[in-house]
Design an enzyme around this catalytic site. Structure first.
Site, PDB file in Angstrom:
ATOM      1  N   ARG A 169     -38.177  -6.612  12.588  1.00  0.00           N
ATOM      2  CA  ARG A 169     -37.894  -6.925  11.563  1.00  0.00           C
ATOM      3  C   ARG A 169     -37.909  -8.422  11.464  1.00  0.00           C
ATOM      4  O   ARG A 169     -38.977  -9.321  11.442  1.00  0.00           O
ATOM      5  CB  ARG A 169     -36.246  -6.900  10.722  1.00  0.00           C
ATOM      6  CG  ARG A 169     -36.287  -7.352   9.568  1.00  0.00           C
ATOM      7  CD  ARG A 169     -34.776  -6.352   9.165  1.00  0.00           C
ATOM      8  NE  ARG A 169     -35.150  -5.300   8.479  1.00  0.00           N
ATOM      9  CZ  ARG A 169     -34.388  -4.686   8.880  1.00  0.00           C
ATOM     10  NH1 ARG A 169     -33.786  -4.969   9.962  1.00  0.00           N
ATOM     11  NH2 ARG A 169     -34.420  -3.113   8.138  1.00  0.00           N
ATOM     12  N   ILE A 170     -37.080  -9.179  12.543  1.00  0.00           N
ATOM     13  CA  ILE A 170     -37.094 -10.372  12.830  1.00  0.00           C
ATOM     14  C   ILE A 170     -38.279 -10.483  14.053  1.00  0.00           C
ATOM     15  O   ILE A 170     -38.870 -11.829  13.749  1.00  0.00           O
ATOM     16  CB  ILE A 170     -35.803 -10.443  13.925  1.00  0.00           C
ATOM     17  CG1 ILE A 170     -34.551 -10.722  12.695  1.00  0.00           C
ATOM     18  CG2 ILE A 170     -35.317 -12.247  13.917  1.00  0.00           C
ATOM     19  CD1 ILE A 170     -32.732 -10.359  13.500  1.00  0.00           C
ATOM     20  N   ASP A 191     -44.915  -4.711  22.550  1.00  0.00           N
ATOM     21  CA  ASP A 191     -44.817  -3.837  21.637  1.00  0.00           C
ATOM     22  C   ASP A 191     -44.665  -2.864  21.677  1.00  0.00           C
ATOM     23  O   ASP A 191     -46.102  -2.192  21.763  1.00  0.00           O
ATOM     24  CB  ASP A 191     -44.104  -4.472  20.307  1.00  0.00           C
ATOM     25  CG  ASP A 191     -43.373  -3.450  19.601  1.00  0.00           C
ATOM     26  OD1 ASP A 191     -43.374  -2.544  19.416  1.00  0.00           O
ATOM     27  OD2 ASP A 191     -42.519  -3.912  18.463  1.00  0.00           O
ATOM     28  N   ALA A 251     -31.651 -11.494  19.914  1.00  0.00           N
ATOM     29  CA  ALA A 251     -30.765  -9.981  19.886  1.00  0.00           C
ATOM     30  C   ALA A 251     -29.864  -9.380  20.513  1.00  0.00           C
ATOM     31  O   ALA A 251     -29.047  -9.328  19.880  1.00  0.00           O
ATOM     32  CB  ALA A 251     -32.597  -9.028  20.916  1.00  0.00           C
ATOM     33  N   ARG A 252     -30.472  -8.956  21.495  1.00  0.00           N
ATOM     34  CA  ARG A 252     -29.013  -7.948  22.584  1.00  0.00           C
ATOM     35  C   ARG A 252     -29.421  -8.536  24.250  1.00  0.00           C
ATOM     36  O   ARG A 252     -29.885  -8.717  24.300  1.00  0.00           O
ATOM     37  CB  ARG A 252     -29.634  -5.992  22.268  1.00  0.00           C
ATOM     38  CG  ARG A 252     -28.848  -5.959  20.802  1.00  0.00           C
ATOM     39  CD  ARG A 252     -27.588  -6.433  20.698  1.00  0.00           C
ATOM     40  NE  ARG A 252     -27.302  -5.782  19.476  1.00  0.00           N
ATOM     41  CZ  ARG A 252     -27.057  -6.019  17.776  1.00  0.00           C
ATOM     42  NH1 ARG A 252     -27.709  -7.288  18.100  1.00  0.00           N
ATOM     43  NH2 ARG A 252     -27.340  -5.730  16.955  1.00  0.00           N
ATOM     44  N   ASP A 275     -28.240 -16.490  22.463  1.00  0.00           N
ATOM     45  CA  ASP A 275     -26.837 -16.879  21.499  1.00  0.00           C
ATOM     46  C   ASP A 275     -26.713 -15.237  21.656  1.00  0.00           C
ATOM     47  O   ASP A 275     -25.725 -14.660  21.449  1.00  0.00           O
ATOM     48  CB  ASP A 275     -27.613 -17.263  20.411  1.00  0.00           C
ATOM     49  CG  ASP A 275     -26.692 -16.103  19.187  1.00  0.00           C
ATOM     50  OD1 ASP A 275     -26.012 -17.479  19.120  1.00  0.00           O
ATOM     51  OD2 ASP A 275     -26.739 -15.727  18.066  1.00  0.00           O
ATOM     52  N   GLU A 280     -20.873  -9.705  27.180  1.00  0.00           N
ATOM     53  CA  GLU A 280     -20.769 -10.659  25.687  1.00  0.00           C
ATOM     54  C   GLU A 280     -19.104 -10.879  25.156  1.00  0.00           C
ATOM     55  O   GLU A 280     -18.961  -9.798  24.891  1.00  0.00           O
ATOM     56  CB  GLU A 280     -21.443 -10.720  24.629  1.00  0.00           C
ATOM     57  CG  GLU A 280     -21.419 -11.611  23.053  1.00  0.00           C
ATOM     58  CD  GLU A 280     -22.285 -11.418  22.930  1.00  0.00           C
ATOM     59  OE1 GLU A 280     -23.541 -11.262  22.764  1.00  0.00           O
ATOM     60  OE2 GLU A 280     -21.832 -11.256  21.723  1.00  0.00           O
ATOM     61  N   HIS A 299     -23.065 -15.708  19.822  1.00  0.00           N
ATOM     62  CA  HIS A 299     -23.768 -14.399  18.924  1.00  0.00           C
ATOM     63  C   HIS A 299     -23.302 -15.463  17.082  1.00  0.00           C
ATOM     64  O   HIS A 299     -22.856 -14.643  16.480  1.00  0.00           O
ATOM     65  CB  HIS A 299     -22.712 -13.867  18.569  1.00  0.00           C
ATOM     66  CG  HIS A 299     -23.180 -12.318  18.316  1.00  0.00           C
ATOM     67  ND1 HIS A 299     -23.685 -11.307  18.839  1.00  0.00           N
ATOM     68  CD2 HIS A 299     -24.450 -12.494  17.465  1.00  0.00           C
ATOM     69  CE1 HIS A 299     -24.340 -10.133  18.602  1.00  0.00           C
ATOM     70  NE2 HIS A 299     -25.030 -11.496  17.919  1.00  0.00           N
TER      71      HIS A 299
END
Length: 341
Positions: A169-170, A191, A251-252, A275, A280, A299
């Protein structure tokens, strides 16, 4: 739309299940009033255990549960105390941590405000891409030390190749923003779920990850965290990125080999805007936290502060659509989770 009724003529009851402070920010008075205009809104915010007697009394009458940050897991025990529950509307992004198999087995409709959370992440990503393309971190460090880059030493973003990992989506919105930019970015995509025809429609070149890394001066990560994506940007992939390259991760954290990236950045070969990290947060004193060519933020790319009202507005609109019998724009299906963050 006041006093809406369910299939047997009872008022449709909705309840908020999230942290009390979260509820105050995400659902300010005007949004609560709008919500209360279409459903009977249970007055207490369910901000603690959903199996406590007070919460069970509310859940026993609840058809629509509006969830958010700090909502407990929707376990079989919770669902047993909510026999009328028909829909979960999540006023945040990912539902993976909260929605258990029991929710899907019950046939409860699930919706997420991830669309509303996406635009702040896209804006943050584009800012990082712009800063990275201009070498802003290195320039700032040099300036603080009394040096200024000469005219010929300065860099810009025009015609840079940006590699996008994941047409999520992002990721798709980042692609659209890159292509709309006057910078004339060349955009590569990797992808496994995107076909060449879909890539053509997005206006990107679909390539394998190693090729993306070799050809991109900026690599931005937008894939979900799955067993298959853990360590996707491995030491081998990071080494393929050309000298002076930039890694952006909103993302992650687990998608990037943290220690390998730290080595590349410490050597001055790559810059990074992170981020999210793995772990984390990073432990105090971690090398990435002290490098002048790395920016680590806690984040904050998603909706923050004044932006979280967008999530509440999206969730209220979803409840309104549910009451009107219209399709939910943020509806998720059980099979979607395998490809979502």
């Amino acid at each position: 739309m006041t006093d809406q009724r369910d299939e047997v003529g009872r008022p449709v009851t909705a309840a908020l299940a999230m942290g009390a402070e979260v509820a105050d920010r995400v659902f300010p008075p005007d949004l609560r009033a709008r919500l209360a205009a279409c459903v009977r809104l249970a007055p207490p915010v369910l901000s603690g255990s959903l199996t406590a007697p007070a919460a069970r009394a509310v859940l026993a009458e609840t058809e629509v549960l509006v969830t958010g940050w700090e909502c407990p897991l929707l376990t079989p025990e919770v669902l047993a105390g909510a026999p009328r529950l028909r829909a979960v509307v999540h006023a945040a992004g990912s539902v993976k941590w909260m929605v258990t198999e029991a929710v899907w087995e019950r046939g409860v409709v699930v919706s997420s405000a991830a669309d509303a959370n996406a635009d702040p992440v896209v804006a943050f990503t584009m800012a990082a891409v712009t800063f990275g393309a201009k070498g802003a971190l290195r320039a700032a460090a040099g300036y603080a030390a009394g040096a200024r880059p000469s005219f010929t030493e300065r860099v810009g973003g025009d015609a840079r190749t940006v590699g996008v990992i994941g047409a999520s989506r992002i990721g798709r919105r980042v692609i659209a923003s890159l292509r709309a930019s006057d910078a004339g970015y060349r955009v590569l995509l990797t992808d496994p779920y995107v076909t060449p025809a879909e890539a053509g429609a997005l206006g990107v070149e679909l390539v394998p990850l190693p090729e993306l890394c070799r050809r991109s001066s900026i690599v931005t990560v937008h894939a979900p965290e799955l067993p298959s994506t853990a360590g996707l940007l491995s030491e081998a992939m990071l080494r393929l990125i050309p000298d002076g390259g930039v890694v952006v991760n909103t993302a992650r954290g687990a998608l990037v080999d943290t220690e390998a990236l730290a080595r590349e950045c410490a050597a001055g070969r790559l810059d990074a805007f992170l981020d999210v990290t793995d772990p984390e947060p990073l432990p105090a004193g971690h090398v990435l936290l002290g490098l002048p060519n790395v920016l680590v933020t806690p984040h904050v790319a998603g909706a923050q502060g004044s932006e979280v009202r967008r999530l509440g507005a999206y969730a209220v609109a979803e409840v309104e659509r549910y009451i009107a019998g219209e399709p939910l724009r943020g509806r998720l299906l059980r099979e979607d989770l395998a490809r979502l963050a």
